[in-house]
Design a protein around this motif. Sequence first.
Motif, PDB file in Angstrom:
ATOM      1  N   UNK A  26      52.286 -37.834 -48.516  1.00  0.00           N
ATOM      2  CA  UNK A  26      51.574 -38.534 -49.615  1.00  0.00           C
ATOM      3  C   UNK A  26      51.470 -37.500 -50.899  1.00  0.00           C
ATOM      4  N   UNK A  27      51.643 -37.735 -51.925  1.00  0.00           N
ATOM      5  CA  UNK A  27      51.399 -37.004 -52.982  1.00  0.00           C
ATOM      6  C   UNK A  27      50.137 -36.496 -53.164  1.00  0.00           C
ATOM      7  N   UNK A  28      49.493 -35.544 -54.051  1.00  0.00           N
ATOM      8  CA  UNK A  28      48.351 -34.957 -54.403  1.00  0.00           C
ATOM      9  C   UNK A  28      47.308 -35.820 -54.750  1.00  0.00           C
ATOM     10  N   UNK A  29      47.701 -36.806 -55.462  1.00  0.00           N
ATOM     11  CA  UNK A  29      46.515 -37.701 -55.871  1.00  0.00           C
ATOM     12  C   UNK A  29      46.179 -38.862 -54.828  1.00  0.00           C
ATOM     13  N   UNK A  30      47.121 -39.078 -53.905  1.00  0.00           N
ATOM     14  CA  UNK A  30      46.947 -39.924 -52.559  1.00  0.00           C
ATOM     15  C   UNK A  30      45.891 -39.414 -51.559  1.00  0.00           C
ATOM     16  N   UNK A  31      46.217 -37.925 -51.450  1.00  0.00           N
ATOM     17  CA  UNK A  31      45.445 -37.108 -50.510  1.00  0.00           C
ATOM     18  C   UNK A  31      44.200 -37.187 -51.273  1.00  0.00           C
ATOM     19  N   UNK A  32      43.849 -36.990 -52.445  1.00  0.00           N
ATOM     20  CA  UNK A  32      42.556 -36.994 -53.330  1.00  0.00           C
ATOM     21  C   UNK A  32      41.764 -38.314 -52.899  1.00  0.00           C
ATOM     22  N   UNK A  51      39.334 -52.096 -59.014  1.00  0.00           N
ATOM     23  CA  UNK A  51      38.207 -51.077 -59.591  1.00  0.00           C
ATOM     24  C   UNK A  51      37.920 -49.625 -58.821  1.00  0.00           C
ATOM     25  N   UNK A  52      37.993 -49.751 -57.625  1.00  0.00           N
ATOM     26  CA  UNK A  52      37.808 -48.584 -56.953  1.00  0.00           C
ATOM     27  C   UNK A  52      39.087 -47.468 -57.181  1.00  0.00           C
ATOM     28  N   UNK A  58      40.020 -41.925 -62.636  1.00  0.00           N
ATOM     29  CA  UNK A  58      39.385 -41.375 -63.883  1.00  0.00           C
ATOM     30  C   UNK A  58      38.812 -40.086 -63.057  1.00  0.00           C
ATOM     31  N   UNK A  59      38.257 -40.055 -61.871  1.00  0.00           N
ATOM     32  CA  UNK A  59      37.664 -38.932 -61.356  1.00  0.00           C
ATOM     33  C   UNK A  59      38.816 -37.887 -61.071  1.00  0.00           C
TER      34      UNK A  59
END
Length: 115
Positions: A26-32, A51-52, A58-59
């Motif tokens: 997984x890329x970094x954003x998906x881990x986040x 929406x989630x 945005x976070x």
Amino acid sequence: CCALNGAKSQRRQRKSGRFTTAKKPLPAFFLFMAQHRPELQKSNPHWTAVETAMKLGKMWHKQPEEDKEMYKEKAARLTRENKGEKHRSGHEPETARKRAHSRNNTQAKRRKLRL
């Protein structure tokens, strides 16, 4: 009536997993997202998945670079670990390029045989 039912049951089954490849890390954003999605869904159960995901995006953009770096390092580590890993069958994962190459070679051999 009976002949049709017999024909359906004798259909050949597809071979499953013939061209399966190992999953990419997984890329970094998906881990986040994996870390923060459960608490966000718990606090906002009425939100849709879209929406989630938008709120998580945005976070992520509001996160300071130092915090993002932690996820990027983890993603890079998973990528490094995945490079040396072989598929569960014991063979190296087949890439789309290898698959296309072998398909083209097979088609060329068939053409030669027809000539």
